[in-house]
Design a protein around this motif. Structure first.
Motif, short mmCIF file in Angstrom:
data_model
loop_
_atom_site.label_atom_id
_atom_site.label_comp_id
_atom_site.label_asym_id
_atom_site.label_seq_id
_atom_site.Cartn_x
_atom_site.Cartn_y
_atom_site.Cartn_z
N LYS A 226 84.53 87.04 48.55
CA LYS A 226 83.14 87.54 48.59
C LYS A 226 82.55 87.29 49.97
CE LYS A 226 78.99 87.30 45.65
NZ LYS A 226 77.96 87.22 46.69
N ASP A 227 81.87 88.27 50.52
CA ASP A 227 81.22 88.15 51.83
C ASP A 227 82.19 87.91 52.99
OD1 ASP A 227 78.74 88.47 50.58
OD2 ASP A 227 78.58 86.32 50.20
N ARG A 228 83.47 88.08 52.74
CA ARG A 228 84.43 87.94 53.83
C ARG A 228 84.63 89.29 54.54
NH1 ARG A 228 82.96 83.64 52.93
NH2 ARG A 228 84.15 81.75 52.45
N SER A 229 85.43 89.30 55.60
CA SER A 229 85.56 90.49 56.46
C SER A 229 86.14 91.70 55.73
CB SER A 229 86.48 90.18 57.64
OG SER A 229 85.99 89.10 58.41
N ALA A 230 85.47 92.84 55.90
CA ALA A 230 86.05 94.11 55.49
C ALA A 230 87.14 94.49 56.50
CB ALA A 230 84.98 95.19 55.42
N VAL A 231 87.93 95.47 56.15
CA VAL A 231 89.10 95.80 56.99
C VAL A 231 88.69 96.25 58.39
CG1 VAL A 231 89.36 98.20 56.20
CG2 VAL A 231 91.38 96.89 56.91
N ASP A 232 87.52 96.90 58.52
CA ASP A 232 87.08 97.34 59.85
C ASP A 232 86.46 96.21 60.65
OD1 ASP A 232 84.89 97.52 57.90
OD2 ASP A 232 83.70 98.22 59.58
N GLU A 233 86.19 95.09 60.01
CA GLU A 233 85.53 93.97 60.69
C GLU A 233 86.51 92.93 61.24
OE1 GLU A 233 81.45 94.04 57.97
OE2 GLU A 233 83.12 92.75 57.37
N ILE A 234 87.79 93.15 61.01
CA ILE A 234 88.78 92.21 61.52
C ILE A 234 89.00 92.52 63.00
CG2 ILE A 234 91.16 91.38 61.31
CD1 ILE A 234 91.09 92.49 58.40
N LYS B 120 90.95 102.14 59.83
CA LYS B 120 89.65 101.49 60.02
C LYS B 120 88.61 102.04 59.03
CE LYS B 120 86.69 100.07 63.88
NZ LYS B 120 86.49 100.22 65.35
N ILE B 121 88.74 101.62 57.78
CA ILE B 121 87.82 102.08 56.74
C ILE B 121 86.58 101.19 56.74
CG2 ILE B 121 87.50 102.41 54.25
CD1 ILE B 121 90.57 102.78 54.05
N LYS B 122 85.42 101.80 57.01
CA LYS B 122 84.17 101.04 57.08
C LYS B 122 83.88 100.36 55.73
CE LYS B 122 79.96 100.38 59.03
NZ LYS B 122 79.76 99.80 60.38
N GLY B 123 83.79 99.05 55.74
CA GLY B 123 83.52 98.33 54.51
C GLY B 123 84.68 98.27 53.54
N GLY B 124 85.85 98.71 53.97
CA GLY B 124 87.01 98.78 53.08
C GLY B 124 87.59 97.41 52.73
N THR B 125 88.17 97.32 51.55
CA THR B 125 88.79 96.06 51.11
C THR B 125 90.24 95.97 51.56
OG1 THR B 125 89.63 96.89 48.99
CG2 THR B 125 87.32 96.15 49.05
N GLY B 126 90.69 96.99 52.25
CA GLY B 126 92.06 97.04 52.75
C GLY B 126 92.36 98.47 53.12
N GLY B 127 93.62 98.77 53.30
CA GLY B 127 93.99 100.13 53.62
C GLY B 127 95.41 100.21 54.14
N PRO B 128 95.90 101.45 54.26
CA PRO B 128 97.24 101.62 54.80
C PRO B 128 97.31 101.01 56.19
CG PRO B 128 96.05 103.72 54.76
CD PRO B 128 95.22 102.72 54.00
N VAL B 129 98.43 100.40 56.51
CA VAL B 129 98.59 99.72 57.80
C VAL B 129 99.92 100.13 58.40
CG1 VAL B 129 99.62 97.65 56.75
CG2 VAL B 129 98.48 97.44 58.95
#
Lengths: 258, 258
Positions: free
Chosen positions: A86-94, A242-251
Protein backbone atom coordinates in the motif's frame (compact mmCIF):
# COMPACT_ATOMS: atom_id res chain seq x y z
CA UNK A 1 46.89 6.40 -13.71
CA UNK A 2 43.67 8.09 -14.63
CA UNK A 3 42.79 5.04 -16.69
CA UNK A 4 43.35 2.72 -13.75
CA UNK A 5 41.09 4.79 -11.54
CA UNK A 6 38.35 4.71 -14.13
CA UNK A 7 38.62 0.98 -14.46
CA UNK A 8 38.36 0.51 -10.72
CA UNK A 9 35.17 2.56 -10.56
CA UNK A 10 33.43 0.33 -13.05
CA UNK A 11 32.51 0.94 -16.65
CA UNK A 12 34.90 2.86 -18.81
CA UNK A 13 33.93 4.47 -22.07
CA UNK A 14 36.29 4.66 -24.99
CA UNK A 15 37.90 8.04 -25.13
CA UNK A 16 38.40 7.91 -28.88
CA UNK A 17 35.00 7.63 -30.56
CA UNK A 18 32.26 9.21 -28.41
CA UNK A 19 30.42 5.93 -28.25
CA UNK A 20 29.81 3.45 -25.47
CA UNK A 21 29.89 0.16 -27.30
CA UNK A 22 27.50 -1.55 -24.97
CA UNK A 23 25.84 -3.21 -27.94
CA UNK A 24 29.04 -5.13 -28.60
CA UNK A 25 28.93 -6.77 -25.17
CA UNK A 26 27.50 -10.27 -25.05
CA UNK A 27 23.82 -9.91 -24.29
CA UNK A 28 21.07 -12.41 -23.53
CA UNK A 29 17.30 -11.93 -23.57
CA UNK A 30 15.52 -13.08 -20.40
CA UNK A 31 12.02 -12.43 -21.79
CA UNK A 32 9.35 -14.78 -23.15
CA UNK A 33 7.43 -13.58 -26.18
CA UNK A 34 3.77 -12.65 -25.66
CA UNK A 35 1.44 -14.83 -27.71
CA UNK A 36 -1.60 -17.07 -27.24
CA UNK A 37 0.45 -19.55 -25.21
CA UNK A 38 1.69 -16.94 -22.73
CA UNK A 39 0.97 -18.06 -19.18
CA UNK A 40 -0.98 -15.66 -16.96
CA UNK A 41 -2.13 -16.17 -13.38
CA UNK A 42 -5.23 -18.41 -13.55
CA UNK A 43 -7.57 -15.63 -12.41
CA UNK A 44 -6.06 -12.91 -14.63
CA UNK A 45 -6.94 -11.80 -18.15
CA UNK A 46 -4.76 -13.69 -20.65
CA UNK A 47 -2.76 -11.92 -23.36
CA UNK A 48 -4.95 -11.30 -26.39
CA UNK A 49 -3.70 -9.90 -29.67
CA UNK A 50 -5.39 -9.25 -32.99
CA UNK A 51 -4.48 -7.88 -36.38
CA UNK A 52 -6.25 -4.63 -37.25
CA UNK A 53 -4.58 -4.14 -40.67
CA UNK A 54 -2.46 -6.63 -42.58
CA UNK A 55 -1.63 -6.40 -46.26
CA UNK A 56 -1.04 -4.22 -49.30
CA UNK A 57 -2.86 -0.91 -49.30
CA UNK A 58 -4.56 0.86 -52.17
CA UNK A 59 -1.46 3.04 -52.23
CA UNK A 60 0.63 0.01 -53.21
CA UNK A 61 2.62 -0.34 -50.00
CA UNK A 62 2.54 -2.88 -47.14
CA UNK A 63 0.86 -1.87 -43.89
CA UNK A 64 0.36 -4.08 -40.83
CA UNK A 65 -0.80 -3.20 -37.35
CA UNK A 66 -2.37 -4.83 -34.33
CA UNK A 67 -3.74 -4.20 -30.88
CA UNK A 68 -3.75 -6.22 -27.69
CA UNK A 69 -5.19 -6.55 -24.20
CA UNK A 70 -3.77 -8.18 -21.08
CA UNK A 71 -3.34 -8.16 -17.34
CA UNK A 72 -0.43 -6.21 -15.90
CA UNK A 73 0.68 -9.58 -14.48
CA UNK A 74 1.05 -12.07 -17.33
CA UNK A 75 4.10 -13.45 -19.12
CA UNK A 76 7.49 -12.00 -18.23
CA UNK A 77 6.43 -9.08 -16.07
CA UNK A 78 7.29 -6.86 -13.15
CA UNK A 79 5.37 -6.69 -9.90
CA UNK A 80 5.73 -3.06 -8.88
CA UNK A 81 5.91 -2.38 -5.13
CA UNK A 82 2.31 -1.11 -5.30
CA UNK A 83 1.09 -4.62 -6.21
CA UNK A 84 1.22 -5.84 -2.58
CA UNK A 85 2.53 -2.69 -0.87
CA UNK A 86 0.00 0.00 0.00
CA UNK A 87 1.29 3.48 -0.90
CA UNK A 88 4.43 1.98 -2.40
CA UNK A 89 5.85 2.82 -5.86
CA UNK A 90 3.74 2.26 -8.95
CA UNK A 91 5.58 0.82 -11.93
CA UNK A 92 6.13 4.25 -13.52
CA UNK A 93 7.53 5.63 -10.26
CA UNK A 94 10.47 3.26 -10.03
CA UNK A 95 13.57 5.33 -10.86
CA UNK A 96 15.40 4.00 -13.90
CA UNK A 97 18.62 3.58 -11.94
CA UNK A 98 16.74 0.94 -9.93
CA UNK A 99 16.06 -1.03 -13.10
CA UNK A 100 19.72 -1.88 -13.64
CA UNK A 101 21.89 -3.87 -11.28
CA UNK A 102 24.28 -6.75 -10.79
CA UNK A 103 22.68 -10.19 -11.15
CA UNK A 104 22.94 -12.55 -8.21
CA UNK A 105 21.80 -15.94 -9.52
CA UNK A 106 20.98 -18.48 -6.83
CA UNK A 107 20.62 -21.95 -8.31
CA UNK A 108 18.24 -24.36 -6.58
CA UNK A 109 17.50 -26.55 -9.57
CA UNK A 110 18.34 -29.79 -7.82
CA UNK A 111 16.20 -29.05 -4.76
CA UNK A 112 13.30 -27.89 -6.96
CA UNK A 113 13.54 -31.03 -9.09
CA UNK A 114 13.02 -33.12 -5.94
CA UNK A 115 10.29 -30.88 -4.48
CA UNK A 116 8.12 -28.79 -6.79
CA UNK A 117 7.07 -26.67 -3.79
CA UNK A 118 10.64 -25.90 -2.79
CA UNK A 119 11.27 -22.54 -1.15
CA UNK A 120 14.64 -20.84 -1.43
CA UNK A 121 16.19 -20.53 2.04
CA UNK A 122 18.50 -18.10 3.77
CA UNK A 123 21.00 -20.96 3.65
CA UNK A 124 20.83 -20.92 -0.15
CA UNK A 125 21.63 -17.20 -0.10
CA UNK A 126 24.46 -17.71 2.39
CA UNK A 127 25.80 -20.48 0.17
CA UNK A 128 25.97 -18.03 -2.74
CA UNK A 129 27.77 -15.52 -0.52
CA UNK A 130 30.27 -18.15 0.62
CA UNK A 131 31.19 -18.70 -3.02
CA UNK A 132 31.04 -15.17 -4.42
CA UNK A 133 31.09 -12.74 -1.52
CA UNK A 134 28.42 -10.59 0.05
CA UNK A 135 25.40 -9.86 -2.15
CA UNK A 136 26.39 -6.49 -3.67
CA UNK A 137 24.41 -3.33 -2.99
CA UNK A 138 21.95 -2.73 -5.79
CA UNK A 139 21.73 -6.42 -6.69
CA UNK A 140 18.83 -8.04 -8.47
CA UNK A 141 18.57 -11.47 -6.88
CA UNK A 142 17.37 -14.14 -9.28
CA UNK A 143 16.17 -17.55 -8.13
CA UNK A 144 16.93 -20.22 -10.72
CA UNK A 145 14.74 -23.25 -10.20
CA UNK A 146 15.00 -24.78 -13.66
CA UNK A 147 11.28 -24.15 -14.17
CA UNK A 148 11.91 -22.62 -17.58
CA UNK A 149 12.02 -26.16 -19.00
CA UNK A 150 8.25 -26.41 -18.36
CA UNK A 151 7.26 -23.20 -20.21
CA UNK A 152 4.69 -22.90 -21.83
CA UNK A 153 3.12 -26.15 -20.57
CA UNK A 154 0.61 -24.84 -18.02
CA UNK A 155 0.07 -28.16 -16.30
CA UNK A 156 3.76 -28.58 -15.58
CA UNK A 157 4.60 -24.92 -15.08
CA UNK A 158 1.70 -23.94 -12.79
CA UNK A 159 0.75 -27.37 -11.50
CA UNK A 160 -2.71 -27.00 -13.04
CA UNK A 161 -4.15 -26.02 -16.39
CA UNK A 162 -7.73 -25.59 -15.22
CA UNK A 163 -8.95 -22.03 -15.87
CA UNK A 164 -9.35 -20.10 -12.63
CA UNK A 165 -7.82 -22.87 -10.52
CA UNK A 166 -5.65 -21.40 -7.76
CA UNK A 167 -6.07 -24.37 -5.39
CA UNK A 168 -3.68 -26.69 -7.17
CA UNK A 169 -0.74 -24.46 -7.92
CA UNK A 170 2.66 -26.07 -7.46
CA UNK A 171 5.98 -24.44 -8.28
CA UNK A 172 9.01 -23.20 -6.32
CA UNK A 173 9.40 -19.75 -4.80
CA UNK A 174 11.27 -17.72 -2.21
CA UNK A 175 10.77 -18.42 1.50
CA UNK A 176 9.52 -15.81 3.95
CA UNK A 177 12.87 -15.90 5.75
CA UNK A 178 14.79 -15.31 2.50
CA UNK A 179 12.54 -12.34 1.67
CA UNK A 180 13.12 -10.86 5.11
CA UNK A 181 16.87 -11.41 4.89
CA UNK A 182 17.10 -9.78 1.45
CA UNK A 183 14.90 -6.79 2.30
CA UNK A 184 16.37 -6.12 5.74
CA UNK A 185 19.95 -7.41 5.79
CA UNK A 186 21.01 -6.56 2.25
CA UNK A 187 20.56 -3.52 -0.04
CA UNK A 188 18.98 -5.06 -3.10
CA UNK A 189 16.87 -3.48 -5.87
CA UNK A 190 14.52 -6.38 -6.46
CA UNK A 191 14.18 -10.10 -6.90
CA UNK A 192 13.25 -12.33 -9.80
CA UNK A 193 12.32 -15.91 -10.55
CA UNK A 194 11.79 -18.37 -13.40
CA UNK A 195 8.35 -19.40 -12.10
CA UNK A 196 4.95 -17.61 -12.16
CA UNK A 197 5.39 -16.06 -8.70
CA UNK A 198 8.01 -15.06 -6.16
CA UNK A 199 5.79 -16.90 -3.64
CA UNK A 200 5.65 -20.67 -4.06
CA UNK A 201 2.55 -22.26 -5.60
CA UNK A 202 0.65 -23.28 -2.43
CA UNK A 203 1.01 -19.85 -0.81
CA UNK A 204 -2.24 -18.46 0.57
CA UNK A 205 -0.95 -15.22 2.08
CA UNK A 206 1.63 -14.18 -0.54
CA UNK A 207 3.96 -13.32 2.30
CA UNK A 208 7.00 -12.91 0.04
CA UNK A 209 5.10 -10.37 -2.06
CA UNK A 210 4.01 -8.59 1.13
CA UNK A 211 7.57 -8.36 2.41
CA UNK A 212 9.32 -7.48 -0.85
CA UNK A 213 6.72 -5.02 -2.16
CA UNK A 214 6.22 -3.65 1.35
CA UNK A 215 9.93 -2.74 1.35
CA UNK A 216 9.36 -0.86 -1.94
CA UNK A 217 11.22 -3.55 -3.89
CA UNK A 218 9.98 -5.12 -7.10
CA UNK A 219 9.61 -8.68 -8.31
CA UNK A 220 10.30 -10.10 -11.77
CA UNK A 221 8.23 -13.18 -12.63
CA UNK A 222 8.35 -15.69 -15.47
CA UNK A 223 11.95 -14.69 -16.16
CA UNK A 224 13.19 -16.66 -19.19
CA UNK A 225 16.52 -18.28 -19.99
CA UNK A 226 17.99 -18.03 -16.48
CA UNK A 227 20.08 -21.11 -17.25
CA UNK A 228 22.11 -18.98 -19.67
CA UNK A 229 23.39 -16.71 -16.87
CA UNK A 230 26.51 -17.24 -14.81
CA UNK A 231 25.86 -17.30 -11.05
CA UNK A 232 27.64 -13.98 -10.66
CA UNK A 233 29.08 -11.22 -12.81
CA UNK A 234 26.19 -10.45 -15.17
CA UNK A 235 24.31 -7.15 -15.18
CA UNK A 236 20.53 -6.99 -15.51
CA UNK A 237 18.58 -4.31 -17.35
CA UNK A 238 14.83 -4.76 -16.71
CA UNK A 239 12.72 -2.08 -18.39
CA UNK A 240 8.98 -2.33 -17.69
CA UNK A 241 6.25 -0.70 -19.71
CA UNK A 242 5.64 2.71 -18.12
CA UNK A 243 2.01 2.40 -17.03
CA UNK A 244 1.01 5.46 -14.99
CA UNK A 245 -0.06 4.24 -11.56
CA UNK A 246 0.30 0.62 -12.68
CA UNK A 247 0.84 -2.24 -10.25
CA UNK A 248 3.20 -3.88 -12.72
CA UNK A 249 3.42 -4.62 -16.39
CA UNK A 250 5.20 -6.44 -19.16
CA UNK A 251 8.96 -6.04 -18.84
CA UNK A 252 11.80 -6.61 -21.26
CA UNK A 253 14.75 -8.04 -19.38
CA UNK A 254 18.22 -8.38 -20.84
CA UNK A 255 21.51 -9.35 -19.24
CA UNK A 256 24.99 -8.18 -20.07
CA UNK A 257 27.33 -11.13 -19.62
CA UNK A 258 30.66 -10.58 -17.86
CA UNK B 1 48.80 -3.22 -22.29
CA UNK B 2 45.87 -5.56 -22.04
CA UNK B 3 44.01 -2.81 -20.22
CA UNK B 4 44.63 -0.36 -23.03
CA UNK B 5 43.28 -2.78 -25.57
CA UNK B 6 40.14 -3.32 -23.56
CA UNK B 7 39.57 0.39 -23.27
CA UNK B 8 39.98 0.86 -26.98
CA UNK B 9 37.37 -1.78 -27.73
CA UNK B 10 34.77 -0.08 -25.61
CA UNK B 11 33.33 -0.81 -22.20
CA UNK B 12 35.56 -2.28 -19.55
CA UNK B 13 34.26 -4.01 -16.46
CA UNK B 14 35.97 -3.73 -13.11
CA UNK B 15 38.10 -6.77 -12.46
CA UNK B 16 37.78 -6.39 -8.70
CA UNK B 17 34.12 -6.61 -7.71
CA UNK B 18 32.20 -8.72 -10.26
CA UNK B 19 29.83 -5.87 -10.94
CA UNK B 20 29.32 -3.60 -13.91
CA UNK B 21 28.23 -0.37 -12.31
CA UNK B 22 26.07 0.71 -15.19
CA UNK B 23 23.39 1.80 -12.73
CA UNK B 24 25.76 4.47 -11.43
CA UNK B 25 26.03 6.11 -14.84
CA UNK B 26 23.82 9.13 -15.39
CA UNK B 27 20.62 7.91 -16.99
CA UNK B 28 17.58 9.66 -18.44
CA UNK B 29 14.17 8.26 -19.29
CA UNK B 30 12.96 9.00 -22.81
CA UNK B 31 9.51 7.47 -22.28
CA UNK B 32 6.08 9.02 -21.66
CA UNK B 33 3.86 7.28 -19.13
CA UNK B 34 0.80 5.47 -20.47
CA UNK B 35 -2.43 6.94 -19.09
CA UNK B 36 -5.73 8.36 -20.33
CA UNK B 37 -3.96 11.34 -21.90
CA UNK B 38 -1.54 9.21 -23.93
CA UNK B 39 -1.67 10.21 -27.57
CA UNK B 40 -2.38 7.47 -30.11
CA UNK B 41 -2.73 7.76 -33.88
CA UNK B 42 -6.25 9.16 -34.54
CA UNK B 43 -7.48 5.91 -36.10
CA UNK B 44 -5.90 3.60 -33.49
CA UNK B 45 -7.28 2.20 -30.25
CA UNK B 46 -6.29 4.50 -27.36
CA UNK B 47 -4.61 3.20 -24.21
CA UNK B 48 -7.24 1.97 -21.76
CA UNK B 49 -6.49 0.82 -18.23
CA UNK B 50 -8.71 -0.32 -15.39
CA UNK B 51 -8.31 -1.54 -11.84
CA UNK B 52 -9.34 -5.15 -11.31
CA UNK B 53 -8.46 -5.30 -7.59
CA UNK B 54 -7.54 -2.42 -5.32
CA UNK B 55 -7.58 -2.53 -1.53
CA UNK B 56 -7.20 -4.59 1.62
CA UNK B 57 -8.08 -8.25 1.26
CA UNK B 58 -9.93 -10.48 3.71
CA UNK B 59 -6.48 -11.81 4.58
CA UNK B 60 -5.50 -8.39 5.93
CA UNK B 61 -2.96 -7.43 3.28
CA UNK B 62 -2.99 -4.93 0.42
CA UNK B 63 -3.55 -6.22 -3.10
CA UNK B 64 -3.84 -4.13 -6.26
CA UNK B 65 -3.89 -5.16 -9.89
CA UNK B 66 -5.06 -3.89 -13.25
CA UNK B 67 -5.37 -4.73 -16.90
CA UNK B 68 -5.14 -2.68 -20.07
CA UNK B 69 -5.75 -2.61 -23.80
CA UNK B 70 -4.09 -0.60 -26.55
CA UNK B 71 -2.80 -0.38 -30.08
CA UNK B 72 0.77 -1.50 -30.73
CA UNK B 73 1.30 2.08 -31.94
CA UNK B 74 0.34 4.49 -29.18
CA UNK B 75 2.43 6.54 -26.77
CA UNK B 76 6.19 6.01 -26.78
CA UNK B 77 6.45 2.99 -29.05
CA UNK B 78 8.50 1.15 -31.60
CA UNK B 79 7.50 0.60 -35.21
CA UNK B 80 9.00 -2.79 -36.02
CA UNK B 81 10.22 -3.29 -39.58
CA UNK B 82 7.11 -5.43 -40.23
CA UNK B 83 4.88 -2.36 -39.75
CA UNK B 84 5.56 -1.03 -43.27
CA UNK B 85 7.99 -3.70 -44.50
CA UNK B 86 6.48 -6.92 -45.87
CA UNK B 87 8.37 -9.99 -44.59
CA UNK B 88 10.58 -7.77 -42.43
CA UNK B 89 11.30 -8.35 -38.73
CA UNK B 90 8.45 -8.44 -36.24
CA UNK B 91 9.10 -6.66 -32.96
CA UNK B 92 10.11 -9.90 -31.18
CA UNK B 93 12.53 -10.77 -33.98
CA UNK B 94 14.77 -7.74 -33.58
CA UNK B 95 17.99 -8.99 -31.98
CA UNK B 96 18.66 -7.34 -28.63
CA UNK B 97 22.03 -6.05 -29.79
CA UNK B 98 20.09 -3.92 -32.28
CA UNK B 99 18.21 -2.28 -29.42
CA UNK B 100 21.30 -0.56 -28.05
CA UNK B 101 23.38 1.98 -29.88
CA UNK B 102 25.02 5.40 -29.90
CA UNK B 103 22.57 8.30 -30.04
CA UNK B 104 22.92 10.75 -32.90
CA UNK B 105 20.69 13.70 -32.00
CA UNK B 106 19.91 16.04 -34.88
CA UNK B 107 18.35 19.24 -33.63
CA UNK B 108 15.93 21.03 -35.95
CA UNK B 109 13.97 22.89 -33.28
CA UNK B 110 14.35 26.29 -34.89
CA UNK B 111 13.25 25.13 -38.34
CA UNK B 112 10.30 23.20 -36.85
CA UNK B 113 9.24 26.25 -34.83
CA UNK B 114 8.97 28.20 -38.05
CA UNK B 115 7.31 25.42 -40.06
CA UNK B 116 5.27 22.77 -38.28
CA UNK B 117 5.51 20.55 -41.36
CA UNK B 118 9.30 20.73 -41.46
CA UNK B 119 11.14 17.70 -42.81
CA UNK B 120 14.65 16.89 -41.69
CA UNK B 121 17.01 17.09 -44.69
CA UNK B 122 20.20 15.38 -45.75
CA UNK B 123 21.79 18.78 -45.14
CA UNK B 124 20.74 18.57 -41.47
CA UNK B 125 22.45 15.17 -41.23
CA UNK B 126 25.56 16.47 -42.99
CA UNK B 127 25.59 19.39 -40.58
CA UNK B 128 25.69 16.98 -37.66
CA UNK B 129 28.52 15.07 -39.32
CA UNK B 130 30.48 18.28 -39.91
CA UNK B 131 30.35 18.93 -36.17
CA UNK B 132 30.76 15.44 -34.73
CA UNK B 133 32.11 13.19 -37.46
CA UNK B 134 30.51 10.48 -39.55
CA UNK B 135 27.34 8.94 -38.11
CA UNK B 136 28.76 5.89 -36.32
CA UNK B 137 27.87 2.35 -37.33
CA UNK B 138 25.02 1.07 -35.18
CA UNK B 139 23.69 4.54 -34.47
CA UNK B 140 20.13 5.34 -33.47
CA UNK B 141 19.40 8.65 -35.20
CA UNK B 142 17.04 10.86 -33.23
CA UNK B 143 15.35 13.88 -34.72
CA UNK B 144 14.76 16.58 -32.11
CA UNK B 145 12.07 18.99 -33.24
CA UNK B 146 11.12 20.42 -29.85
CA UNK B 147 7.65 18.84 -30.21
CA UNK B 148 7.82 17.44 -26.69
CA UNK B 149 6.69 20.84 -25.40
CA UNK B 150 3.24 20.14 -26.94
CA UNK B 151 2.69 16.74 -25.26
CA UNK B 152 -0.02 15.75 -24.28
CA UNK B 153 -2.01 18.54 -25.98
CA UNK B 154 -3.44 16.71 -29.01
CA UNK B 155 -4.39 19.84 -30.92
CA UNK B 156 -0.85 21.21 -30.74
CA UNK B 157 0.98 17.88 -30.93
CA UNK B 158 -0.98 16.28 -33.80
CA UNK B 159 -2.42 19.41 -35.39
CA UNK B 160 -5.95 18.13 -34.70
CA UNK B 161 -7.83 16.73 -31.74
CA UNK B 162 -10.80 15.44 -33.72
CA UNK B 163 -11.19 11.67 -33.27
CA UNK B 164 -10.31 9.80 -36.46
CA UNK B 165 -9.08 12.93 -38.24
CA UNK B 166 -6.03 12.14 -40.35
CA UNK B 167 -6.62 14.98 -42.84
CA UNK B 168 -5.37 17.77 -40.62
CA UNK B 169 -2.22 16.33 -39.12
CA UNK B 170 0.66 18.75 -38.82
CA UNK B 171 4.00 17.99 -37.20
CA UNK B 172 7.60 17.61 -38.36
CA UNK B 173 9.21 14.40 -39.62
CA UNK B 174 12.10 13.01 -41.63
CA UNK B 175 12.32 13.66 -45.36
CA UNK B 176 12.38 10.89 -47.96
CA UNK B 177 15.92 11.88 -48.93
CA UNK B 178 17.10 11.69 -45.31
CA UNK B 179 15.55 8.22 -44.93
CA UNK B 180 17.29 7.05 -48.10
CA UNK B 181 20.61 8.53 -47.00
CA UNK B 182 20.44 6.89 -43.57
CA UNK B 183 19.32 3.49 -44.82
CA UNK B 184 21.68 3.31 -47.81
CA UNK B 185 24.70 5.46 -47.05
CA UNK B 186 25.09 4.78 -43.32
CA UNK B 187 24.89 1.66 -41.11
CA UNK B 188 22.29 2.66 -38.56
CA UNK B 189 20.06 0.52 -36.33
CA UNK B 190 16.99 2.71 -36.39
CA UNK B 191 15.62 6.21 -36.17
CA UNK B 192 13.50 8.03 -33.62
CA UNK B 193 11.56 11.25 -33.22
CA UNK B 194 9.76 13.41 -30.66
CA UNK B 195 6.60 13.59 -32.77
CA UNK B 196 3.84 10.99 -33.46
CA UNK B 197 5.46 9.71 -36.65
CA UNK B 198 8.77 9.48 -38.48
CA UNK B 199 6.81 10.78 -41.52
CA UNK B 200 5.63 14.39 -41.26
CA UNK B 201 1.97 15.09 -40.54
CA UNK B 202 0.67 15.70 -44.09
CA UNK B 203 2.25 12.52 -45.47
CA UNK B 204 -0.11 10.40 -47.53
CA UNK B 205 2.26 7.64 -48.60
CA UNK B 206 4.33 7.21 -45.42
CA UNK B 207 7.40 7.04 -47.59
CA UNK B 208 9.83 7.34 -44.67
CA UNK B 209 8.18 4.34 -43.01
CA UNK B 210 8.36 2.45 -46.29
CA UNK B 211 12.06 3.15 -46.70
CA UNK B 212 13.14 2.64 -43.09
CA UNK B 213 11.02 -0.43 -42.35
CA UNK B 214 11.73 -1.77 -45.84
CA UNK B 215 15.44 -1.72 -44.95
CA UNK B 216 14.60 -3.78 -41.83
CA UNK B 217 15.21 -0.78 -39.57
CA UNK B 218 12.89 0.33 -36.79
CA UNK B 219 11.36 3.65 -35.82
CA UNK B 220 10.84 5.10 -32.34
CA UNK B 221 7.92 7.51 -32.09
CA UNK B 222 6.72 9.89 -29.39
CA UNK B 223 10.18 9.80 -27.83
CA UNK B 224 10.14 11.92 -24.66
CA UNK B 225 12.67 14.32 -23.16
CA UNK B 226 14.94 14.55 -26.21
CA UNK B 227 15.95 18.04 -25.05
CA UNK B 228 17.84 16.40 -22.16
CA UNK B 229 20.24 14.62 -24.51
CA UNK B 230 23.54 15.97 -25.80
CA UNK B 231 23.80 15.99 -29.59
CA UNK B 232 26.39 13.23 -29.44
CA UNK B 233 27.93 10.87 -26.92
CA UNK B 234 24.84 9.31 -25.30
CA UNK B 235 23.93 5.65 -25.64
CA UNK B 236 20.33 4.53 -26.21
CA UNK B 237 18.74 1.38 -24.80
CA UNK B 238 15.27 0.90 -26.32
CA UNK B 239 13.56 -2.27 -25.10
CA UNK B 240 10.16 -2.95 -26.67
CA UNK B 241 7.52 -5.27 -25.29
CA UNK B 242 8.19 -8.67 -26.88
CA UNK B 243 4.96 -9.24 -28.81
CA UNK B 244 5.26 -12.38 -30.93
CA UNK B 245 4.76 -11.37 -34.54
CA UNK B 246 3.94 -7.83 -33.47
CA UNK B 247 4.29 -4.86 -35.81
CA UNK B 248 5.51 -2.75 -32.90
CA UNK B 249 4.67 -2.10 -29.31
CA UNK B 250 5.23 0.04 -26.25
CA UNK B 251 8.93 0.59 -25.68
CA UNK B 252 10.88 1.80 -22.66
CA UNK B 253 13.72 3.98 -23.84
CA UNK B 254 16.56 5.14 -21.62
CA UNK B 255 19.78 6.94 -22.42
CA UNK B 256 23.15 6.67 -20.75
CA UNK B 257 24.71 10.12 -20.75
CA UNK B 258 28.39 10.47 -21.63
Amino acid sequence: MKLTMLVLTGLVFASGPPVAQLEKQKLVDLTYPFDDRTIAWPTNKPFQWRKTDWGMTAGGYWYASGDFAMSEHGGTHMDAPLHFGKDRSAVDEIGINRLIGPAVVVDVTTAASENRDYRLSVGDLKGWEAAYGRIPDGAIVLMRSGWGRHWPDKKRYLGTDAPGDTKNLHFPGFSKAAAEFLSKERLIRGIGIDTPSIDYGPSGDFIVHQIINGADLYGLENVANLETLPLHGATIIALPMKIKGGTGGPVRIIAILP
